[in-house]
Design a protein around this motif. Structure first.
Motif, PDB file in Angstrom:
ATOM      1  N   ARG A 137       0.929  -1.302  -0.077  1.00 56.50           N
ATOM      2  CA  ARG A 137       0.103   0.025   0.218  1.00 56.50           C
ATOM      3  C   ARG A 137       0.689   1.539   0.226  1.00 56.50           C
ATOM      4  NH1 ARG A 137      -4.318  -1.587   4.754  1.00 56.50           N
ATOM      5  NH2 ARG A 137      -4.996  -2.938   4.163  1.00 56.50           N
ATOM      6  N   GLU A 138       2.131   1.371   1.167  1.00 54.98           N
ATOM      7  CA  GLU A 138       2.794   2.805   0.806  1.00 54.98           C
ATOM      8  C   GLU A 138       3.771   3.091  -0.492  1.00 54.98           C
ATOM      9  OE1 GLU A 138       4.780   1.430   5.003  1.00 54.98           O
ATOM     10  OE2 GLU A 138       2.736   1.865   5.729  1.00 54.98           O
ATOM     11  N   ALA A 139       3.941   2.018  -1.168  1.00 54.07           N
ATOM     12  CA  ALA A 139       4.845   1.737  -2.301  1.00 54.07           C
ATOM     13  C   ALA A 139       3.846   2.788  -3.303  1.00 54.07           C
ATOM     14  CB  ALA A 139       5.329   0.507  -2.161  1.00 54.07           C
ATOM     15  N   ARG A 140       2.987   1.251  -3.712  1.00 54.67           N
ATOM     16  CA  ARG A 140       2.089   2.739  -4.240  1.00 54.67           C
ATOM     17  C   ARG A 140       1.122   4.475  -4.317  1.00 54.67           C
ATOM     18  NH1 ARG A 140      -2.402  -1.750  -6.273  1.00 54.67           N
ATOM     19  NH2 ARG A 140      -0.808  -4.514  -5.213  1.00 54.67           N
ATOM     20  N   ILE A 141       1.192   4.173  -3.292  1.00 58.69           N
ATOM     21  CA  ILE A 141       0.935   5.671  -2.777  1.00 58.69           C
ATOM     22  C   ILE A 141       2.394   6.620  -2.510  1.00 58.69           C
ATOM     23  CG2 ILE A 141      -0.051   7.635  -1.089  1.00 58.69           C
ATOM     24  CD1 ILE A 141      -2.271   4.938   0.283  1.00 58.69           C
ATOM     25  N   ALA A 142       3.121   5.813  -2.212  1.00 58.34           N
ATOM     26  CA  ALA A 142       4.718   6.915  -2.622  1.00 58.34           C
ATOM     27  C   ALA A 142       4.647   6.855  -4.571  1.00 58.34           C
ATOM     28  CB  ALA A 142       5.597   5.693  -1.902  1.00 58.34           C
ATOM     29  N   ASN A 143       4.434   6.270  -4.919  1.00 52.31           N
ATOM     30  CA  ASN A 143       4.650   6.079  -6.055  1.00 52.31           C
ATOM     31  C   ASN A 143       3.668   6.666  -6.752  1.00 52.31           C
ATOM     32  OD1 ASN A 143       6.615   4.644  -7.030  1.00 52.31           O
ATOM     33  ND2 ASN A 143       5.813   2.415  -6.713  1.00 52.31           N
ATOM     34  N   GLY A 144       2.873   7.816  -5.754  1.00 48.96           N
ATOM     35  CA  GLY A 144       1.855   8.973  -6.565  1.00 48.96           C
ATOM     36  C   GLY A 144       0.650   8.029  -7.277  1.00 48.96           C
ATOM     37  N   ILE A 145       0.758   6.744  -7.329  1.00 46.98           N
ATOM     38  CA  ILE A 145      -0.779   6.416  -7.384  1.00 46.98           C
ATOM     39  C   ILE A 145      -1.891   6.550  -6.729  1.00 46.98           C
ATOM     40  CG2 ILE A 145      -2.333   3.803  -8.318  1.00 46.98           C
ATOM     41  CD1 ILE A 145       0.848   2.733  -7.931  1.00 46.98           C
ATOM     42  N   GLN A 146      -2.248   7.308  -6.742  1.00 51.47           N
ATOM     43  CA  GLN A 146      -4.376   7.520  -6.522  1.00 51.47           C
ATOM     44  C   GLN A 146      -5.580   6.919  -5.889  1.00 51.47           C
ATOM     45  OE1 GLN A 146      -4.998  10.660  -4.532  1.00 51.47           O
ATOM     46  NE2 GLN A 146      -6.339  11.000  -4.059  1.00 51.47           N
ATOM     47  N   PRO A 147      -5.327   6.346  -4.474  1.00 49.18           N
ATOM     48  CA  PRO A 147      -6.292   5.332  -4.418  1.00 49.18           C
ATOM     49  C   PRO A 147      -7.957   5.681  -4.502  1.00 49.18           C
ATOM     50  CG  PRO A 147      -5.229   5.736  -2.731  1.00 49.18           C
ATOM     51  CD  PRO A 147      -4.771   6.263  -3.323  1.00 49.18           C
ATOM     52  N   ALA A 148      -8.207   4.416  -4.127  1.00 51.22           N
ATOM     53  CA  ALA A 148     -10.457   4.940  -3.986  1.00 51.22           C
ATOM     54  C   ALA A 148      -9.850   4.735  -1.675  1.00 51.22           C
ATOM     55  CB  ALA A 148     -11.082   3.958  -4.255  1.00 51.22           C
ATOM     56  N   TRP A 149     -10.952   4.887  -1.389  1.00 55.49           N
ATOM     57  CA  TRP A 149     -10.797   4.707   0.400  1.00 55.49           C
ATOM     58  C   TRP A 149     -11.927   3.523   0.271  1.00 55.49           C
ATOM     59  CZ3 TRP A 149      -6.800   4.655   2.854  1.00 55.49           C
ATOM     60  CH2 TRP A 149      -5.097   5.855   3.455  1.00 55.49           C
ATOM     61  N   ARG A 150     -11.951   2.260   0.703  1.00 56.86           N
ATOM     62  CA  ARG A 150     -12.959   1.800   1.328  1.00 56.86           C
ATOM     63  C   ARG A 150     -13.582   1.373   2.508  1.00 56.86           C
ATOM     64  NH1 ARG A 150     -15.359  -0.481  -2.973  1.00 56.86           N
ATOM     65  NH2 ARG A 150     -14.044  -0.842  -4.921  1.00 56.86           N
ATOM     66  N   LEU A 151     -14.502   1.294   2.871  1.00 56.37           N
ATOM     67  CA  LEU A 151     -14.977   1.155   4.200  1.00 56.37           C
ATOM     68  C   LEU A 151     -14.824  -0.001   4.130  1.00 56.37           C
ATOM     69  CD1 LEU A 151     -16.354   1.657   6.999  1.00 56.37           C
ATOM     70  CD2 LEU A 151     -18.295   1.493   5.879  1.00 56.37           C
ATOM     71  N   ASP A 152     -13.408  -0.430   5.581  1.00 56.95           N
ATOM     72  CA  ASP A 152     -13.470  -1.743   5.807  1.00 56.95           C
ATOM     73  C   ASP A 152     -14.716  -2.620   6.848  1.00 56.95           C
ATOM     74  OD1 ASP A 152     -12.456  -4.099   7.263  1.00 56.95           O
ATOM     75  OD2 ASP A 152     -10.539  -3.691   7.487  1.00 56.95           O
ATOM     76  N   VAL A 153     -15.817  -2.513   6.168  1.00 57.19           N
ATOM     77  CA  VAL A 153     -17.351  -2.646   6.871  1.00 57.19           C
ATOM     78  C   VAL A 153     -16.752  -4.682   7.916  1.00 57.19           C
ATOM     79  CG1 VAL A 153     -19.598  -3.761   6.681  1.00 57.19           C
ATOM     80  CG2 VAL A 153     -18.439  -2.212   4.780  1.00 57.19           C
ATOM     81  N   SER A 154     -16.015  -4.971   8.282  1.00 60.56           N
ATOM     82  CA  SER A 154     -16.052  -6.027   9.235  1.00 60.56           C
ATOM     83  C   SER A 154     -15.376  -5.436  10.457  1.00 60.56           C
ATOM     84  CB  SER A 154     -16.702  -7.321   8.771  1.00 60.56           C
ATOM     85  OG  SER A 154     -14.646  -7.485   8.781  1.00 60.56           O
ATOM     86  N   PHE A 155     -14.127  -4.757  10.250  1.00 62.41           N
ATOM     87  CA  PHE A 155     -13.940  -4.132  11.149  1.00 62.41           C
ATOM     88  C   PHE A 155     -14.640  -3.197  12.266  1.00 62.41           C
ATOM     89  CE2 PHE A 155     -10.320  -0.745  13.037  1.00 62.41           C
ATOM     90  CZ  PHE A 155      -9.995  -1.227  13.815  1.00 62.41           C
TER      91      PHE A 155
END
Ligand code: GLU
Length: 280
Positions: A137-155
């Motif tokens: 996750r961190e590597a992709r974000i550090a590479n400038g890839i813009q994620p969507a953010w999802r709700l972790d429903v069970s957590f």
């Protein structure tokens, strides 16, 4: 009893039509019968779908119909900082995770796995990115890839415990947190979502009674979960019937003949238009 506060929350993507007027009138009458406040909120987070002329046109048609609101209309497009702050809080408590999947990848994954999770509206997100190692996750974000953010429903549901909501017409509902799966709370393109913006603004505007079409009943399960996670108050709900076109389909922009502009030009008065609405 605290003052009743309701809101009508259209997206300015077309002219006001009979379906909108029904929603506005339900909210208006519930507040006004009790000396409460009726608010107007433009749900315009998706700027690709809105057009500037529809804001004024919707306000003008509502006034003409006698459905005046209190104060200035709130535009969700002016509330980006508030939505960002709420998303940050959800990140801090670990209730959201970044998702890098494209729509196509999700479809392929759903087709590939046996027993892909399904909800009342079809396939649910299969959880691919929930299982992504933190370093990835961190590597992709550090590479400038813009994620969507999802709700972790069970957590999230583990944090809140069992929840319910009360609908003035349909009674008490037990929240089924997983009904819509790990929904997107912040889209890649606009940084927020309907679920996050509505929940944030209903709390911000002190809305006590959320009235809206019964097509949004499932979404309320997600909204109750978000309210509990964020410490927002629990409103009462009223999911009303929808105005349907001649084919039994919910009214939309394409039903131009049922726009208030068109009905007015055809000689209708506010009274004759309001008389066309369903009773609840
Ligand atoms: N903007 C939504 C709609 O046009 C209404 C959302 C709500 O009332 O929560 O259907």
């Amino acid at each position: 009893m605290p003052e009743i506060v309701t809101r009508f929350a259209p997206s300015p993507t077309g002219y006001l039509h009979l379906g909108h007027v029904h929603a506005a009138k339900v909210a208006h009458d519930l507040a006004r019968q009790d000396g409460g406040r009726f608010l107007l909120r433009f749900e315009d987070i998706d700027h690709t779908r809105t057009r500037p002329e529809y804001y004024d046109a919707m306000e003008e048609d509502l006034r003409w119909l006698g459905l005046a609101w209190d104060g200035a209309a709130l535009r969700q497009s002016s509330r980006t900082a508030a939505y960002d702050a709420v998303l940050e809080r959800l990140k801090e408590i670990g209730a959201v995770y970044p998702c890098f999947c494209t729509r196509r990848e999700i479809e392929e994954e759903v087709a590939r796995i046996t027993n892909a999770p399904h909800g009342p509206e079809g396939a649910l997100y299969p959880g691919t990115c929930r299982r992504l190692p933190l370093a990835d996750r961190e590597a992709r974000i550090a590479n400038g890839i813009q994620p969507a953010w999802r709700l972790d429903v069970s957590f999230a549901a583990g944090l809140t415990g069992p929840l319910s909501f009360h609908d003035l017409q349909h009674g008490r509902h037990h929240v089924d947190p997983g009904l819509l799966g790990d929904v997107v709370l912040a889209r890649k393109d606009i940084g927020t979502s309907y679920h996050l913006a509505v929940t944030t603004d209903d709390a911000f505007q002190d809305v006590t009674h959320v009235t809206r079409g019964e097509d949004l009943l499932l979404a309320t399960h997600v909204h109750r979960l978000l309210q509990a996670l964020l410490g927002f108050p629990e409103p009462l709900y009223l999911h009303h019937s929808l105005v349907l076109d001649g084919n039994g389909v919910r009214l939309a922009k394409r039903n131009e003949a049922l726009s208030i502009r068109h009905l007015k030009a055809a000689g209708n008065t506010p009274q004759t238009i309001l008389a066309m609405l369903p009773l609840s």
